[in-house]
Motif scaffolding. Structure first.
Motif, PDB file in Angstrom:
ATOM      1  N   LEU A  54       0.847  -1.211   0.000  1.00  0.00           N
ATOM      2  CA  LEU A  54       0.000   0.000   0.000  1.00  0.00           C
ATOM      3  C   LEU A  54       0.875   1.251   0.000  1.00  0.00           C
ATOM      4  O   LEU A  54       0.603   2.221  -0.717  1.00  0.00           O
ATOM      5  CB  LEU A  54      -0.898  -0.023   1.244  1.00  0.00           C
ATOM      6  CG  LEU A  54      -1.900   1.096   1.395  1.00  0.00           C
ATOM      7  CD1 LEU A  54      -3.078   0.878   0.453  1.00  0.00           C
ATOM      8  CD2 LEU A  54      -2.406   1.143   2.839  1.00  0.00           C
ATOM      9  N   PRO A 144      -7.637   5.494  -0.857  1.00  0.00           N
ATOM     10  CA  PRO A 144      -7.901   4.126  -0.404  1.00  0.00           C
ATOM     11  C   PRO A 144      -8.061   4.084   1.109  1.00  0.00           C
ATOM     12  O   PRO A 144      -7.458   4.879   1.827  1.00  0.00           O
ATOM     13  CB  PRO A 144      -6.652   3.355  -0.824  1.00  0.00           C
ATOM     14  CG  PRO A 144      -5.867   4.260  -1.692  1.00  0.00           C
ATOM     15  CD  PRO A 144      -6.365   5.651  -1.545  1.00  0.00           C
ATOM     16  N   LYS A 145      -8.886   3.136   1.565  1.00  0.00           N
ATOM     17  CA  LYS A 145      -9.081   3.014   3.018  1.00  0.00           C
ATOM     18  C   LYS A 145      -7.853   2.402   3.675  1.00  0.00           C
ATOM     19  O   LYS A 145      -7.545   2.672   4.808  1.00  0.00           O
ATOM     20  CB  LYS A 145     -10.321   2.156   3.270  1.00  0.00           C
ATOM     21  CG  LYS A 145     -10.789   2.222   4.673  1.00  0.00           C
ATOM     22  CD  LYS A 145     -12.276   1.994   4.780  1.00  0.00           C
ATOM     23  CE  LYS A 145     -13.046   3.289   4.685  1.00  0.00           C
ATOM     24  NZ  LYS A 145     -14.458   3.152   4.642  1.00  0.00           N
ATOM     25  N   GLY A 146      -7.128   1.553   2.964  1.00  0.00           N
ATOM     26  CA  GLY A 146      -5.909   0.985   3.538  1.00  0.00           C
ATOM     27  C   GLY A 146      -5.786  -0.506   3.278  1.00  0.00           C
ATOM     28  O   GLY A 146      -5.981  -0.973   2.158  1.00  0.00           O
ATOM     29  N   ILE A 148      -7.391  -4.022   3.708  1.00  0.00           N
ATOM     30  CA  ILE A 148      -8.745  -4.543   3.929  1.00  0.00           C
ATOM     31  C   ILE A 148      -8.691  -6.034   4.246  1.00  0.00           C
ATOM     32  O   ILE A 148      -8.062  -6.809   3.504  1.00  0.00           O
ATOM     33  CB  ILE A 148      -9.635  -4.349   2.667  1.00  0.00           C
ATOM     34  CG1 ILE A 148      -9.577  -2.895   2.152  1.00  0.00           C
ATOM     35  CG2 ILE A 148     -11.075  -4.771   2.944  1.00  0.00           C
ATOM     36  CD1 ILE A 148     -10.245  -1.861   3.002  1.00  0.00           C
ATOM     37  N   ALA A 168     -12.090  -3.395  -3.893  1.00  0.00           N
ATOM     38  CA  ALA A 168     -11.059  -2.966  -2.926  1.00  0.00           C
ATOM     39  C   ALA A 168      -9.777  -2.596  -3.674  1.00  0.00           C
ATOM     40  O   ALA A 168      -9.180  -1.540  -3.426  1.00  0.00           O
ATOM     41  CB  ALA A 168     -10.791  -4.073  -1.908  1.00  0.00           C
ATOM     42  N   ASN A 173      -6.721  -0.063  -2.512  1.00  0.00           N
ATOM     43  CA  ASN A 173      -6.391  -0.743  -1.260  1.00  0.00           C
ATOM     44  C   ASN A 173      -5.552  -1.984  -1.532  1.00  0.00           C
ATOM     45  O   ASN A 173      -5.423  -2.439  -2.673  1.00  0.00           O
ATOM     46  CB  ASN A 173      -7.687  -1.201  -0.561  1.00  0.00           C
ATOM     47  CG  ASN A 173      -8.613  -0.052  -0.284  1.00  0.00           C
ATOM     48  OD1 ASN A 173      -8.411   0.702   0.663  1.00  0.00           O
ATOM     49  ND2 ASN A 173      -9.636   0.114  -1.126  1.00  0.00           N
ATOM     50  N   THR A 174      -5.049  -2.578  -0.467  1.00  0.00           N
ATOM     51  CA  THR A 174      -4.458  -3.913  -0.544  1.00  0.00           C
ATOM     52  C   THR A 174      -5.286  -4.822   0.355  1.00  0.00           C
ATOM     53  O   THR A 174      -6.026  -4.333   1.219  1.00  0.00           O
ATOM     54  CB  THR A 174      -2.983  -3.903  -0.111  1.00  0.00           C
ATOM     55  OG1 THR A 174      -2.904  -3.382   1.224  1.00  0.00           O
ATOM     56  CG2 THR A 174      -2.147  -3.051  -1.040  1.00  0.00           C
ATOM     57  N   ASP A 226      -7.331  -2.044   8.360  1.00  0.00           N
ATOM     58  CA  ASP A 226      -8.120  -0.809   8.474  1.00  0.00           C
ATOM     59  C   ASP A 226      -9.618  -1.028   8.397  1.00  0.00           C
ATOM     60  O   ASP A 226     -10.395  -0.219   8.914  1.00  0.00           O
ATOM     61  CB  ASP A 226      -7.698   0.156   7.355  1.00  0.00           C
ATOM     62  CG  ASP A 226      -6.243   0.562   7.514  1.00  0.00           C
ATOM     63  OD1 ASP A 226      -5.934   1.220   8.518  1.00  0.00           O
ATOM     64  OD2 ASP A 226      -5.418   0.188   6.665  1.00  0.00           O
ATOM     65  N   TYR A 476     -14.843   1.332   0.243  1.00  0.00           N
ATOM     66  CA  TYR A 476     -13.412   1.043   0.070  1.00  0.00           C
ATOM     67  C   TYR A 476     -12.541   2.303  -0.074  1.00  0.00           C
ATOM     68  O   TYR A 476     -11.346   2.191  -0.338  1.00  0.00           O
ATOM     69  CB  TYR A 476     -13.196   0.116  -1.128  1.00  0.00           C
ATOM     70  CG  TYR A 476     -13.762  -1.271  -0.879  1.00  0.00           C
ATOM     71  CD1 TYR A 476     -13.174  -2.129   0.050  1.00  0.00           C
ATOM     72  CD2 TYR A 476     -14.902  -1.713  -1.538  1.00  0.00           C
ATOM     73  CE1 TYR A 476     -13.700  -3.382   0.300  1.00  0.00           C
ATOM     74  CE2 TYR A 476     -15.440  -2.968  -1.300  1.00  0.00           C
ATOM     75  CZ  TYR A 476     -14.829  -3.798  -0.371  1.00  0.00           C
ATOM     76  OH  TYR A 476     -15.353  -5.037  -0.117  1.00  0.00           O
ATOM     77  N   THR A 477     -13.169   3.479   0.059  1.00  0.00           N
ATOM     78  CA  THR A 477     -12.352   4.700   0.016  1.00  0.00           C
ATOM     79  C   THR A 477     -12.712   5.609   1.186  1.00  0.00           C
ATOM     80  O   THR A 477     -13.797   5.506   1.765  1.00  0.00           O
ATOM     81  CB  THR A 477     -12.597   5.525  -1.273  1.00  0.00           C
ATOM     82  OG1 THR A 477     -13.989   5.833  -1.390  1.00  0.00           O
ATOM     83  CG2 THR A 477     -12.146   4.790  -2.513  1.00  0.00           C
TER      84      THR A 477
END
Ligand code: NAI
Ligand SMILES: O=C(O)/C=C/C=C(\O)C(=O)O
Length: 486
Positions: A54, A144-146, A148, A168, A173-174, A226, A476-477
């Motif tokens: 990420l 990205p949220k981070g 997942i 995702a 994200n990853t 995350d 996802y964001t």
């Protein structure tokens, strides 16, 4: 015997604890592979790899670069279609005729659709006045949220896992995926496709194992994840939500259902029968959207029951490779015990067994499979556990109703609210009733008709949040507002 290993940081690795478990083909009870069970060590390595990717190559890619790679992932699934099909059918026992039309094509589509979507969704902007008259501009950007955590079930393994991984990754994200212990193979195989498509190491990681006190719990307890996305049982969803509360991590939960079908006397009977047969018996009833409660208006009740019975008895029970087969086994003997306990309970509660109710006779080579008969009941009280609890098997209870209001009340009477199917040729009634049903998804004169841009998820105890289309992007964001004083 083939071994299935974790996929961490672009490599297949075994478990340091040396623990492996059997992967069984539920059509014949044979062990098809041995699967490494992750300890905390492997889960930690997977999360670290995901974090590094990420902050590294994946995070630095442009949306165009990222989405071009995801198209290659979809192409890679299609290029190895037969391999994915074979693996999915061995793990689940489901007919190839089903998986070749639903599971595998959707596995590929889940990458394409979200790769295209992310390029075409605008974020908001607001101009505002300020006291000094110069004004300010607010605009939002998506980030990205981070890392997942993806925890997926066994009923539609590739379809439901990629339904989460596709968006995702499209959002940058990853992921660390924990597939169901019952169906590890296609998730493992996808690692090879990711590598070939050019997905950087660490973006897609897979750890195998069970739920509680195993890979699932280790993943949900890991402090450096995350957010979590999960499909499965409501009770498991509650456990995951509690674990995610540590560190205030977000969850997207698609949980159980006890879905109602409502068949009005003014329906097109052929369509209603065809749709209800699919919604009750497709995938051996192991679809969270499936109909286990059918309410039929009294004037057509007897005809409907007779025709559904005839349809159920025409289903061809058989193994995946049999081209005529359209009805496979349950996922495991353990799950069959659960389903058969409801079959017994129905009898104990005084049901009329219209068809099925037991285990079919199967040839010797399939005798150790998790086979069960498609089953229809009538005559149960509304508070029977058979009518109120998710069975997740090929069965439904049919009950008559008289008025529209009564049908709506019955459909809404349970704490679940995932999906409903409504059968009527009266368009005004269709809109009126659909609007009053407490469900995340209502199908009118259809079932499992899916447009991946639409909101998908459950209300009440059937879930939290919606995925699909822009709703996946919401989950996802992170939306960041930037306010610029002009
Ligand atoms: N799509 C759906 O809505 C599904 C519903 N179910 C329902 O759940 C019932 C039980 O089936 P299961 O396979 O046991 O479903 P489950 O909800 O326990 O399992 C789904 C996934 O969650 C994981 N998991 C289980 N416990 C966990 C925990 N404490 N922490 C983290 N991960 C955990 C499992 O390993 C699997 O990957 C079925 O009889 C059916 O009623 C099961 C599978 C899919
Ligand atoms: O079409 C989908 O995205 C999902 C279908 C089925 C389920 O979610 C399920 O059975 O859990």
């Amino acid at each position: 015997m083939k071994e299935i290993k974790h996929y961490i940081n672009g490599e297949y690795v075994g478990s340091a604890n040396g623990r492996l478990f059997d992967n069984v083909n539920p059509a014949n009870g044979k062990v098809i592979s041995r699967v490494h069970e992750a300890g905390r060590e492997e889960v930690d390595a997977a999360v670290k790899a995901a974090r590094a990717a990420l902050n590294g190559p994946w995070g630095r890619m442009t949306v165009e670069q990222r989405t071009a790679i995801l198209h290659k992932v979809a192409d890679g699934i299609n290029a190895r279609f037969d391999e994915f099909l074979e693996a999915e059918c061995q793990d689940t026992g489901k007919p190839k005729s089903l998986a070749s039309h639903i599971d595998i094509p959707r596995g590929a589509a889940n990458f394409k659709v979200f790769a295209d979507l992310i390029k075409n969704v605008a974020a908001e902007a607001f101009e505002m006045a300020t006291p000094d008259g110069t004004g300010a501009l607010n605009y939002a950007v998506r980030r990205p949220k981070g890392v997942i955590g993806v925890i997926s079930p066994w009923n539609l393994p590739l379809l439901l896992m990629t339904w989460k991984v596709g968006p995702a990754l499209a959002c940058g994200n990853t992921v660390v995926v924990k597939p169901s212990e019952e169906t590890p193979t296609t998730t493992a195989l996808l690692g090879e496709v990711m590598k070939q498509a050019g997905v950087p190491d660490g973006v897609y990681n897979v750890v195998h194992g069970f739920g509680g006190n195993s890979a699932g719990a280790f993943l949900t307890e890991h402090p450096d994840v995350d957010a979590y996305t999960f499909t499965g049982e409501t009770g498991t969803g509650e456990t995951i939500m509690k674990a995610a509360a540590n560190g205030v991590r977000q969850v997207s939960l698609e949980l159980g259902g006890k879905n109602a079908g409502i068949v009005f006397a003014d329906c097109d009977m052929d369509k209603a029968i065809e749709g209800t047969l699919r919604s009750a018996f497709a995938n051996c009833g192991q679809v969270c959207l499936g109909t286990e409660r059918v309410y039929v208006q009294r004037p057509i009740f007897d005809e409907f029951v007779a025709r559904l019975k005839a349809g159920a008895e025409e289903l061809v029970i058989g193994p995946p490779d049999d081209e005529r087969s359209n009805f496979g086994p349950l996922i495991s003997l353990k799950h069959r015990e659960k389903v058969l306990s409801y079959y017994q309970k129905a009898v104990d509660d005084g049901a009329s067994v219209i068809t099925g109710g037991g285990v079919p006779d199967m040839p010797a080579e399939l005798a150790h499979g998790a086979w069960v008969q498609p089953t229809i009941w009538t005559g149960l009280k509304d508070d029977s556990a058979v009518v109120t609890e998710e069975i997740f098997g090929p069965c439904c209870h049919i009950r008559p109703f008289d008025t529209e209001a009564e049908a709506i009340e019955l459909a809404n009477s349970l704490p679940y609210g995932l999906a409903s199917a409504l059968w009527t040729e009266n368009v005004t009634r269709a809109h009126r009733v659909a609007g009053q049903l407490e469900a995340g998804i209502v199908w009118v004169n259809s079932w499992f008709l899916r447009d991946l841009r639409t909101a998908f998820g459950g209300s009440k105890q059937s879930g939290i949040g919606r995925e699909g289309g822009v709703h996946s992007l919401e989950f996802y964001t992170e939306l960041k507002n930037i306010c610029v004083k002009l």
